[in-house]
Design a protein around this motif. Structure first.
Motif, PDB file in Angstrom:
ATOM      1  N   ASN A  48       0.812  -1.223   0.000  1.00 16.70           N
ATOM      2  CA  ASN A  48       0.000   0.000   0.000  1.00 16.70           C
ATOM      3  C   ASN A  48       0.849   1.278   0.000  1.00 16.70           C
ATOM      4  O   ASN A  48       0.336   2.358   0.292  1.00 16.70           O
ATOM      5  CB  ASN A  48      -0.952  -0.010   1.198  1.00 16.70           C
ATOM      6  N   SER A  49       2.133   1.148  -0.328  1.00 16.85           N
ATOM      7  CA  SER A  49       2.989   2.336  -0.423  1.00 16.85           C
ATOM      8  C   SER A  49       2.685   3.085  -1.718  1.00 16.85           C
ATOM      9  O   SER A  49       2.618   2.474  -2.785  1.00 16.85           O
ATOM     10  CB  SER A  49       4.465   1.931  -0.416  1.00 16.85           C
ATOM     11  N   PRO A  50       2.525   4.400  -1.660  1.00 20.44           N
ATOM     12  CA  PRO A  50       2.240   5.155  -2.886  1.00 20.44           C
ATOM     13  C   PRO A  50       3.465   5.286  -3.775  1.00 20.44           C
ATOM     14  O   PRO A  50       4.590   5.370  -3.284  1.00 20.44           O
ATOM     15  CB  PRO A  50       1.806   6.525  -2.352  1.00 20.44           C
ATOM     16  N   LEU A 198     -11.177   2.407  -5.823  1.00 20.22           N
ATOM     17  CA  LEU A 198      -9.776   2.785  -5.605  1.00 20.22           C
ATOM     18  C   LEU A 198      -9.725   4.072  -4.774  1.00 20.22           C
ATOM     19  O   LEU A 198     -10.024   5.149  -5.268  1.00 20.22           O
ATOM     20  CB  LEU A 198      -9.058   2.996  -6.945  1.00 20.22           C
ATOM     21  N   SER A 199      -9.319   3.949  -3.524  1.00 22.50           N
ATOM     22  CA  SER A 199      -9.325   5.112  -2.630  1.00 22.50           C
ATOM     23  C   SER A 199      -7.937   5.721  -2.436  1.00 22.50           C
ATOM     24  O   SER A 199      -7.798   6.792  -1.841  1.00 22.50           O
ATOM     25  CB  SER A 199      -9.902   4.720  -1.265  1.00 22.50           C
ATOM     26  N   HIS A 200      -6.895   5.036  -2.939  1.00 20.32           N
ATOM     27  CA  HIS A 200      -5.533   5.548  -2.784  1.00 20.32           C
ATOM     28  C   HIS A 200      -4.863   5.798  -4.137  1.00 20.32           C
ATOM     29  O   HIS A 200      -3.643   5.878  -4.229  1.00 20.32           O
ATOM     30  CB  HIS A 200      -4.693   4.569  -1.959  1.00 20.32           C
ATOM     31  N   THR A 201      -5.670   5.915  -5.191  1.00 24.64           N
ATOM     32  CA  THR A 201      -5.174   6.230  -6.532  1.00 24.64           C
ATOM     33  C   THR A 201      -5.764   7.578  -6.914  1.00 24.64           C
ATOM     34  O   THR A 201      -6.965   7.800  -6.761  1.00 24.64           O
ATOM     35  CB  THR A 201      -5.602   5.152  -7.545  1.00 24.64           C
ATOM     36  N   TYR A 202      -4.925   8.484  -7.383  1.00 21.86           N
ATOM     37  CA  TYR A 202      -5.411   9.838  -7.640  1.00 21.86           C
ATOM     38  C   TYR A 202      -4.507  10.569  -8.621  1.00 21.86           C
ATOM     39  O   TYR A 202      -3.332  10.210  -8.809  1.00 21.86           O
ATOM     40  CB  TYR A 202      -5.507  10.643  -6.331  1.00 21.86           C
ATOM     41  N   LEU A 203      -5.066  11.580  -9.235  1.00 24.49           N
ATOM     42  CA  LEU A 203      -4.311  12.471 -10.114  1.00 24.49           C
ATOM     43  C   LEU A 203      -4.113  13.773  -9.348  1.00 24.49           C
ATOM     44  O   LEU A 203      -5.067  14.535  -9.170  1.00 24.49           O
ATOM     45  CB  LEU A 203      -5.077  12.721 -11.418  1.00 24.49           C
ATOM     46  N   ILE A 237      -0.858   8.803  -9.262  1.00 21.92           N
ATOM     47  CA  ILE A 237      -0.257   8.141  -8.107  1.00 21.92           C
ATOM     48  C   ILE A 237      -1.118   6.932  -7.755  1.00 21.92           C
ATOM     49  O   ILE A 237      -2.347   6.997  -7.823  1.00 21.92           O
ATOM     50  CB  ILE A 237      -0.205   9.089  -6.884  1.00 21.92           C
ATOM     51  N   THR A 238      -0.474   5.821  -7.350  1.00 23.14           N
ATOM     52  CA  THR A 238      -1.244   4.635  -6.966  1.00 23.14           C
ATOM     53  C   THR A 238      -0.457   3.802  -5.973  1.00 23.14           C
ATOM     54  O   THR A 238       0.608   4.215  -5.496  1.00 23.14           O
ATOM     55  CB  THR A 238      -1.615   3.796  -8.209  1.00 23.14           C
ATOM     56  N   THR A 239      -0.957   2.609  -5.669  1.00 18.68           N
ATOM     57  CA  THR A 239      -0.257   1.602  -4.872  1.00 18.68           C
ATOM     58  C   THR A 239      -0.262   0.298  -5.667  1.00 18.68           C
ATOM     59  O   THR A 239      -1.059   0.133  -6.602  1.00 18.68           O
ATOM     60  CB  THR A 239      -0.958   1.355  -3.527  1.00 18.68           C
ATOM     61  N   ALA A 240       0.594  -0.639  -5.289  1.00 23.67           N
ATOM     62  CA  ALA A 240       0.628  -1.920  -5.996  1.00 23.67           C
ATOM     63  C   ALA A 240      -0.717  -2.634  -5.880  1.00 23.67           C
ATOM     64  O   ALA A 240      -1.216  -3.219  -6.857  1.00 23.67           O
ATOM     65  CB  ALA A 240       1.757  -2.799  -5.438  1.00 23.67           C
ATOM     66  N   HIS A 241      -1.319  -2.585  -4.702  1.00 25.40           N
ATOM     67  CA  HIS A 241      -2.611  -3.237  -4.485  1.00 25.40           C
ATOM     68  C   HIS A 241      -3.678  -2.697  -5.438  1.00 25.40           C
ATOM     69  O   HIS A 241      -4.398  -3.464  -6.100  1.00 25.40           O
ATOM     70  CB  HIS A 241      -3.047  -3.038  -3.026  1.00 25.40           C
ATOM     71  N   GLU A 242      -3.770  -1.375  -5.540  1.00 33.40           N
ATOM     72  CA  GLU A 242      -4.823  -0.782  -6.376  1.00 33.40           C
ATOM     73  C   GLU A 242      -4.479  -0.853  -7.863  1.00 33.40           C
ATOM     74  O   GLU A 242      -5.368  -0.970  -8.702  1.00 33.40           O
ATOM     75  CB  GLU A 242      -5.100   0.653  -5.921  1.00 33.40           C
ATOM     76  N   LEU A 243      -3.194  -0.816  -8.185  1.00 32.72           N
ATOM     77  CA  LEU A 243      -2.811  -0.959  -9.588  1.00 32.72           C
ATOM     78  C   LEU A 243      -3.163  -2.351 -10.095  1.00 32.72           C
ATOM     79  O   LEU A 243      -3.548  -2.518 -11.256  1.00 32.72           O
ATOM     80  CB  LEU A 243      -1.312  -0.682  -9.763  1.00 32.72           C
ATOM     81  N   MET A 244      -3.057  -3.361  -9.245  1.00 34.67           N
ATOM     82  CA  MET A 244      -3.456  -4.710  -9.632  1.00 34.67           C
ATOM     83  C   MET A 244      -4.960  -4.765  -9.911  1.00 34.67           C
ATOM     84  O   MET A 244      -5.394  -5.365 -10.914  1.00 34.67           O
ATOM     85  CB  MET A 244      -3.091  -5.706  -8.526  1.00 34.67           C
ATOM     86  N   ILE A 245      -5.753  -4.149  -9.050  1.00 36.85           N
ATOM     87  CA  ILE A 245      -7.204  -4.121  -9.266  1.00 36.85           C
ATOM     88  C   ILE A 245      -7.521  -3.478 -10.614  1.00 36.85           C
ATOM     89  O   ILE A 245      -8.313  -4.006 -11.406  1.00 36.85           O
ATOM     90  CB  ILE A 245      -7.911  -3.346  -8.123  1.00 36.85           C
TER      91      ILE A 245
END
Length: 347
Positions: A48-50, A198-203, A237-245
């Motif tokens: 969950n690291s950005p 996706l709550s930790h992915t943003y522009l 910006i994202t995290t590995a978890h959310e990029l996989m989703i």
């Protein structure tokens, strides 16, 4: 997939993180059905690291274009002059004395077949060379002016040529805004982030939005102004978890009609400096049976990498997804090499 497979993946990841220029990294591998999952962090990076997605952002821009296409709000054959003040784009593509600017189509941008030059890498004052030394804002109009001062590489849709240039997706970002009525950050949110949870992915839109640092060799650099400027071509910006989703949804047809997606699988070889990469409609294709893999690989990778070390690829032959980041701006080929070696380790 057995534990032996996981051991092979760990060995490949360790080989790359042992490189002296790699200070941190995160790798997440999952099968299509989710039965297999492997995660490994390095240098304090976790699931969950950005991190800065850089050019993987182009997959988000592609998603918005496909959704608007499905809604009947645009056609890939639309001339971009229908969506811009002609005075802005006139002169953006003059090749051998002929101005093709008003003939460029959305398809030309999406498939990287416009022939437009890349202001990120080209020119004596390229964006990348400046970014190594300083942080700075660059507006869309600034980028258009820079493109006009560089020479295109070929006439649009010339043979089977493709040339990777961020400006293609910067233009698409403006078109998304014009058609949808949303700012690009809102379009991403409405079409992608909220539907996928996706709550930790943003522009990011300002310097206080939480923009991770980047490594150039072993130097930590912080470039919030430039990241904000990159928008549709590389600012998410994202995290590995959310990029996989997201990557699973992109290739699994959860965000747009799968039939529309199938029309994007026409691939053209990119410029020599891009190595083994071909480009389809908004994403990369990397054949695994070529010279660079000593003809030892099978199948292909489809997805995208980023110039700061990020990667998001699907390996259809084994139904595996590879996402993550090794945060290194100095060597853009590293995430490609890592992804290829991961795929070849999937026996």
């Amino acid at each position: 997939m057995t534990n032996i497979g996981a051991e092979r993946f760990e060995k490949v990841f360790n080989k790359f993180t042992n490189l002296k220029e790699i200070n941190e990294g995160i790798l997440l591998i999952e099968s299509t059905n989710g039965e297999f999952s492997f995660c490994k962090g390095y240098g304090g990076k976790g699931l969950n690291s950005p991190f800065l997605m850089a050019s993987i952002t182009k997959l988000f821009t592609t998603t918005c274009i496909l959704i608007l296409l499905e809604q009947g709000k645009l056609s890939l054959d639309d001339k971009i002059s229908e969506h811009f003040d002609k005075n802005i784009i006139k002169g953006i593509h003059v090749y051998n004395g002929k101005d093709y600017s008003l003939e460029l189509t959305i398809s030309d941008l999406l498939f990287q077949t416009s022939g437009l030059p890349d202001v990120y890498l080209e020119g004596k004052d390229s964006v990348r060379s400046r970014a190594i030394l300083e942080d700075f804002y660059i507006t869309f109009i600034d980028m258009i002016d820079m493109v006009k001062n560089l020479k295109p590489h070929f006439a649009p849709r010339k043979g089977e040529k493709a040339y990777y240039a961020d400006i293609n997706f910067d233009l698409l970002g403006e078109i998304i805004g014009n058609i949808s009525g949303f700012k690009l950050s809102e379009a991403y949110k409405n079409y992608i982030f909220e539907p996928l949870g996706l709550s930790h992915t943003y522009l990011p839109e300002n310097e206080n939005d939480g923009i991770p640092h980047i490594y150039y060799m072993n130097q930590v650099i912080h470039r919030p102004k430039l990241v904000i400027s990159c928008g549709a071509s590389g600012g998410c910006i994202t995290t590995a978890h959310e990029l996989m989703i997201f990557t699973k949804a992109f290739f699994g047809g959860k965000l747009f009609n799968k039939n529309i997606f199938n029309s994007l699988s026409t691939y053209n070889k990119l410029q020599v400096s891009m190595g083994p990469i071909y480009y389809g409609g908004g994403y990369m294709q990397i054949p695994l049976n070529g010279v660079i893999s000593l003809f030892m690989g099978k199948g292909e990778l489809i997805g995208h990498s980023g110039s700061t070390g990020s990667f998001a690829f699907y390996y259809p032959l084994k139904e595996l997804f590879f996402v993550g980041d090794i945060n290194q701006m100095a060597k853009a080929a590293l995430p490609i090499r890592l992804s290829m070696q991961l795929a070849m380790a999937a026996k």
